[in-house]
Scaffold this motif. Structure first.
Motif, PDB file in Angstrom:
ATOM      1  N   THR A 225       0.833  -1.209   0.000  1.00  0.00           N
ATOM      2  CA  THR A 225       0.000   0.000   0.000  1.00  0.00           C
ATOM      3  C   THR A 225       0.867   1.258   0.000  1.00  0.00           C
ATOM      4  O   THR A 225       0.647   2.190  -0.777  1.00  0.00           O
ATOM      5  N   ILE A 226       1.864   1.275   0.876  1.00  0.00           N
ATOM      6  CA  ILE A 226       2.739   2.453   0.992  1.00  0.00           C
ATOM      7  C   ILE A 226       3.692   2.539  -0.194  1.00  0.00           C
ATOM      8  O   ILE A 226       4.018   3.614  -0.671  1.00  0.00           O
ATOM      9  N   ARG A 227       4.186   1.398  -0.635  1.00  0.00           N
ATOM     10  CA  ARG A 227       5.204   1.310  -1.689  1.00  0.00           C
ATOM     11  C   ARG A 227       6.395   2.225  -1.373  1.00  0.00           C
ATOM     12  O   ARG A 227       6.750   3.121  -2.133  1.00  0.00           O
ATOM     13  N   PRO A 228       7.040   1.983  -0.233  1.00  0.00           N
ATOM     14  CA  PRO A 228       8.128   2.869   0.185  1.00  0.00           C
ATOM     15  C   PRO A 228       9.365   2.708  -0.687  1.00  0.00           C
ATOM     16  O   PRO A 228       9.579   1.674  -1.319  1.00  0.00           O
ATOM     17  N   THR A 229      10.172   3.745  -0.690  1.00  0.00           N
ATOM     18  CA  THR A 229      11.483   3.671  -1.344  1.00  0.00           C
ATOM     19  C   THR A 229      12.589   3.470  -0.315  1.00  0.00           C
ATOM     20  O   THR A 229      13.678   3.025  -0.665  1.00  0.00           O
ATOM     21  N   LYS A 230      12.304   3.792   0.954  1.00  0.00           N
ATOM     22  CA  LYS A 230      13.283   3.634   2.027  1.00  0.00           C
ATOM     23  C   LYS A 230      12.566   3.135   3.285  1.00  0.00           C
ATOM     24  O   LYS A 230      11.405   3.477   3.524  1.00  0.00           O
ATOM     25  N   MET A 231      13.272   2.365   4.075  1.00  0.00           N
ATOM     26  CA  MET A 231      12.735   1.880   5.343  1.00  0.00           C
ATOM     27  C   MET A 231      13.885   1.556   6.270  1.00  0.00           C
ATOM     28  O   MET A 231      14.927   1.072   5.823  1.00  0.00           O
ATOM     29  N   CYS A 232      13.703   1.826   7.538  1.00  0.00           N
ATOM     30  CA  CYS A 232      14.708   1.481   8.540  1.00  0.00           C
ATOM     31  C   CYS A 232      14.126   0.429   9.477  1.00  0.00           C
ATOM     32  O   CYS A 232      12.919   0.406   9.734  1.00  0.00           O
ATOM     33  N   GLY A 233      14.987  -0.431   9.978  1.00  0.00           N
ATOM     34  CA  GLY A 233      14.522  -1.466  10.886  1.00  0.00           C
ATOM     35  C   GLY A 233      15.644  -2.027  11.724  1.00  0.00           C
ATOM     36  O   GLY A 233      16.803  -1.601  11.627  1.00  0.00           O
ATOM     37  N   VAL A 234      15.294  -2.987  12.553  1.00  0.00           N
ATOM     38  CA  VAL A 234      16.273  -3.682  13.385  1.00  0.00           C
ATOM     39  C   VAL A 234      16.501  -5.066  12.788  1.00  0.00           C
ATOM     40  O   VAL A 234      15.654  -5.578  12.051  1.00  0.00           O
ATOM     41  N   PRO A 235      17.644  -5.705  13.068  1.00  0.00           N
ATOM     42  CA  PRO A 235      17.965  -6.988  12.425  1.00  0.00           C
ATOM     43  C   PRO A 235      16.883  -8.047  12.556  1.00  0.00           C
ATOM     44  O   PRO A 235      16.674  -8.846  11.641  1.00  0.00           O
ATOM     45  N   ARG A 236      16.197  -8.082  13.674  1.00  0.00           N
ATOM     46  CA  ARG A 236      15.182  -9.117  13.892  1.00  0.00           C
ATOM     47  C   ARG A 236      14.111  -9.092  12.793  1.00  0.00           C
ATOM     48  O   ARG A 236      13.582 -10.138  12.403  1.00  0.00           O
ATOM     49  N   ILE A 237      13.791  -7.906  12.285  1.00  0.00           N
ATOM     50  CA  ILE A 237      12.789  -7.789  11.229  1.00  0.00           C
ATOM     51  C   ILE A 237      13.307  -8.408   9.935  1.00  0.00           C
ATOM     52  O   ILE A 237      12.605  -9.166   9.261  1.00  0.00           O
ATOM     53  N   TYR A 238      14.538  -8.088   9.565  1.00  0.00           N
ATOM     54  CA  TYR A 238      15.106  -8.636   8.328  1.00  0.00           C
ATOM     55  C   TYR A 238      15.294 -10.153   8.439  1.00  0.00           C
ATOM     56  O   TYR A 238      15.116 -10.871   7.449  1.00  0.00           O
ATOM     57  N   GLU A 239      15.633 -10.621   9.640  1.00  0.00           N
ATOM     58  CA  GLU A 239      15.742 -12.063   9.854  1.00  0.00           C
ATOM     59  C   GLU A 239      14.398 -12.748   9.637  1.00  0.00           C
ATOM     60  O   GLU A 239      14.315 -13.810   9.004  1.00  0.00           O
ATOM     61  N   LYS A 240      13.334 -12.128  10.152  1.00  0.00           N
ATOM     62  CA  LYS A 240      11.999 -12.718  10.004  1.00  0.00           C
ATOM     63  C   LYS A 240      11.550 -12.700   8.545  1.00  0.00           C
ATOM     64  O   LYS A 240      10.907 -13.654   8.080  1.00  0.00           O
ATOM     65  N   VAL A 241      11.857 -11.620   7.830  1.00  0.00           N
ATOM     66  CA  VAL A 241      11.501 -11.564   6.413  1.00  0.00           C
ATOM     67  C   VAL A 241      12.224 -12.666   5.649  1.00  0.00           C
ATOM     68  O   VAL A 241      11.618 -13.396   4.850  1.00  0.00           O
ATOM     69  N   TYR A 242      13.518 -12.797   5.892  1.00  0.00           N
ATOM     70  CA  TYR A 242      14.309 -13.822   5.209  1.00  0.00           C
ATOM     71  C   TYR A 242      13.771 -15.223   5.522  1.00  0.00           C
ATOM     72  O   TYR A 242      13.568 -16.042   4.617  1.00  0.00           O
TER      73      TYR A 242
ATOM     74  N   GLY B 185       7.789  -2.909  -4.418  1.00  0.00           N
ATOM     75  CA  GLY B 185       8.268  -2.737  -5.780  1.00  0.00           C
ATOM     76  C   GLY B 185       9.126  -1.525  -6.043  1.00  0.00           C
ATOM     77  O   GLY B 185       9.639  -1.360  -7.159  1.00  0.00           O
ATOM     78  N   ARG B 186       9.294  -0.648  -5.044  1.00  0.00           N
ATOM     79  CA  ARG B 186      10.073   0.586  -5.273  1.00  0.00           C
ATOM     80  C   ARG B 186      11.224   0.747  -4.285  1.00  0.00           C
ATOM     81  O   ARG B 186      11.898   1.786  -4.285  1.00  0.00           O
ATOM     82  N   MET B 187      11.462  -0.258  -3.449  1.00  0.00           N
ATOM     83  CA  MET B 187      12.446  -0.110  -2.379  1.00  0.00           C
ATOM     84  C   MET B 187      13.863   0.041  -2.939  1.00  0.00           C
ATOM     85  O   MET B 187      14.377  -0.840  -3.614  1.00  0.00           O
ATOM     86  N   LYS B 188      14.481   1.194  -2.639  1.00  0.00           N
ATOM     87  CA  LYS B 188      15.858   1.433  -3.065  1.00  0.00           C
ATOM     88  C   LYS B 188      16.858   0.849  -2.077  1.00  0.00           C
ATOM     89  O   LYS B 188      17.994   0.532  -2.442  1.00  0.00           O
ATOM     90  N   GLY B 189      16.451   0.766  -0.824  1.00  0.00           N
ATOM     91  CA  GLY B 189      17.351   0.245   0.192  1.00  0.00           C
ATOM     92  C   GLY B 189      16.784   0.453   1.579  1.00  0.00           C
ATOM     93  O   GLY B 189      15.886   1.267   1.797  1.00  0.00           O
ATOM     94  N   CYS B 190      17.278  -0.329   2.510  1.00  0.00           N
ATOM     95  CA  CYS B 190      16.869  -0.248   3.911  1.00  0.00           C
ATOM     96  C   CYS B 190      18.085   0.088   4.761  1.00  0.00           C
ATOM     97  O   CYS B 190      19.226  -0.056   4.326  1.00  0.00           O
TER      98      CYS B 190
END
Length: 628
Positions: free
Chosen positions: A281-298, A367-372
């Protein structure tokens, strides 16, 4: 005068001035997007322009002035991340007050302690739950004069409340609007009177033991951080940034400072369970997070591929390895030549993997994420390489509450996985003889509130702050964090082990792990406590003959689960030095969480708490062994 000197000498006394400048420059541009209840049911995303945001901020500021709030008096905010949190924070800063941040998950006792220790005069509370915490401990809070409740339906005075003790945020804004009609320059005069070094924020660090400490950060620390972030082009005016991090944490706070200086769109919704749903919905280009989030996504992506069947899972595993190889080769070549070219054969494999796997991952991010950006704790390099190779680079950064968060960060064009980048302009660094990282600069705190002795332990008279982290600098200025100084394990054989390194490796190879805690201090071998992610484990169990239909607790106790984990631990050990290897492990009965005190609100591990909670399991693993 170089660019860094210009930044340091030209920074305004407060981020409130930067906010004024932003509003004047782009009043009609969208500042915030945020969810709200729709008239016909469900939710819709609304917008505020910078001009509309300023109108509300000034009304909140004037309302606080009307309530009698004086410069540097503390106004606490106890709320989840939402747009009103940001508006309230800017409002109190424009009134010259200082924000005392309170996590909404903080219990009654600790909330009362923070409000009392800070001397907060006003509390801006999200809802009736936060209001109830104050009412329960009113006798301990003689300086608290008012509670402003964001949820208007919960802003109800109780029997015994003094007049004006409870009011809604809408009522505060109404008071502010009326005050501005009579005193139109009241807020601008307060902003103009702000001076460098004036207290802006008290952030209470959750810590691992004892009472939280209030970190004192000045107004010009935040204006410095905002300008430093803009100077490294981490964000661009055209970006859409998704903010879900807790604003009571310094990581979230510094993102707001960067937002004001850059002027991009920020989509704000702190509901962590809505992240996956919000991304398309947001289709962000940037996002910040903590490692636990990226681990869960992976792990979620890996488990989804496994559930799709043998062939698709093999394709995912192949693509994941190609992503890592591609990222490593590109980064190594960039260091040598300044470009990320890779060998032709690897590039062809990557193109195939992109069509089969990576494009779907990027679509899941909108679809637009440039980086986190990742911060607050160490990110497993293998997970970092995977995302980088898949086209969503995760830029690691480093900082502490005591340094206003953003001390180091990787830049988009030159990021290196496994390192936290170079210092932001104006931040000095040196490595002590014992490997501890020392920092100095405008972002460093003034000290711990009411704790001069503890301040003196970490802050030298010439401004150098002892971080408590161990690290090393590359020849060209990139910082690698090795571990927390106090978390390093020394075995009874005299070997030092960085537990976070071992834990990070395991998270990269086991898609079912929730948390892992490596134990070994003063022991003759290492062990581990491992919790398993419930949805991931249930998905695995459904595929196993004889386990289908079993619930989470039954799966935790199953011999098949023990065997599955043992295979992953064996794989982990194959890549470790002998003294690092995990000889035994125990499966925890649940995942670690904030509610039981094992994780901080920013999802950092509290090792001492975990070791106390599960002492019996640890003792069981070392029964009969020799301990120093």
């Amino acid at each position: 005068m170089n660019d860094t000197q210009k930044l340091l000498e030209s920074r305004p006394s407060s981020v409130a001035i930067l906010f004024q400048e932003r509003v004047a420059a782009t009043p009609d541009r969208t500042a915030f997007r945020f969810p709200a209840a729709a008239a016909g049911g469900g939710e819709e995303w609304l917008e505020l322009t910078w001009g509309q945001a300023a109108q509300r901020v000034f009304r909140i500021a004037a309302g606080l002035i009307d309530l009698g709030v004086q410069p540097e008096e503390r106004v606490a905010v106890a709320s989840a991340t939402r747009v009103e949190w940001i508006l309230a924070d800017l409002g109190l800063l424009c009134a010259g007050a200082a924000n005392t941040t309170v996590y909404p998950t903080t219990n009654v006792e600790e909330t009362a302690y923070i409000l009392a220790d800070s001397g907060s005069r006003v509390l801006i509370a999200e809802d009736g739950v936060q209001l109830a915490k104050v009412r329960e401990r009113r006798a301990e809070l003689p300086e608290l004069r008012h509670v402003v409740v964001i949820a208007a339906e919960d802003a109800t005075a109780a029997e015994g409340d003094p007049e004006d003790f409870v009011l809604s945020l809408a009522q505060l804004e109404e008071r502010g609007a009326a005050y501005l009609e009579k005193n139109p320059e009241a807020v601008t005069e307060r902003i103009a009177s702000l001076r460098p070094g004036q207290l802006a924020t008290l952030i209470y660090t959750s810590g691992t033991t004892g009472r939280p400490k209030g970190v004192r950060l000045a107004h010009d620390s935040w204006s410095y951080m905002g300008l430093a972030i803009r100077s490294i082009d981490l964000l661009e005016p055209e970006d859409v940034e998704y903010l879900w991090l807790p604003l009571a944490h310094v990581f979230g706070k510094v993102l707001v400072a960067g937002h004001i200086t850059v002027g991009h769109v920020m989509a704000v919704d702190g509901r962590v369970d809505k992240i996956v749903e919000n991304l398309p919905t947001i289709r962000p280009t940037k996002m910040c997070g903590v490692p636990r989030i990226y681990e869960k996504v992976y792990n979620g992506v890996a488990n989804k591929a496994r559930a799709a069947g043998g062939a698709k899972y093999r394709i995912f595993q192949w693509a994941a390895e190609v992503a890592r190889e591609y990222a490593k080769a590109g980064q190594a070549n960039y260091v040598k030549t300044g470009n990320r070219t890779v060998p032709l054969g690897l590039g062809l494999k990557h193109a195939v993997a992109d069509k089969l796997v990576y494009v779907k991952l990027r679509a899941a991010f909108g679809g637009r994420m440039k980086g986190c950006v990742s911060g607050s704790a160490a990110l497993s390099p293998e997970i970092g390489y995977f995302f980088a190779g898949a086209g969503i680079p995760v830029l690691e950064g480093y900082g502490l509450t005591e340094t206003s968060a953003a001390s180091f960060v990787n830049r988009h064009e030159s990021y290196r996985t496994g390192m936290v980048g170079k210092p932001v302009p104006g931040c000095e660094v040196r490595i002590a003889e014992d490997g501890e990282i020392l920092l100095r600069g405008p972002g460093v705190m003034q000290g711990y509130h009411n704790l001069p002795e503890q301040t003196a332990e970490v802050l030298e008279s010439d401004g150098w702050f002892h971080t408590g982290d161990i690290g090393e600098l590359s020849a060209d200025g990139y910082l690698r964090i090795t571990d927390r100084k106090k978390d390093l394990i020394k075995t009874s054989g005299g070997k030092y082990i960085a537990p976070s390194e071992v834990e990070g490796r395991f998270k990269a190879i086991c898609p079912y792990v929730g948390s892992i805690v490596v134990i070994g201090a003063n022991r003759n071998f290492c062990t581990a406590l491992i919790s398993l992610d419930e949805p991931a484990l249930l998905g695995w169990g459904a595929e196993q003959e004889g386990l289908a239909g079993k619930d989470y607790s039954e799966l935790l106790a199953a011999a098949e689960t023990q065997a599955m984990l043992a295979a992953y631990v064996k794989q982990l050990n194959e890549g470790l030095q002998r003294w690092q290897t995990v000889k035994q492990f125990r499966i925890l009965p649940r995942d670690l969480d904030i509610e039981h005190g094992e994780l901080t609100p920013s999802l950092k591990l509290k090792r001492p708490v975990v070791e106390r909670q599960f002492k019996a399991l640890i003792d069981e693993m070392y029964e009969g062994s020799v301990a120093k």
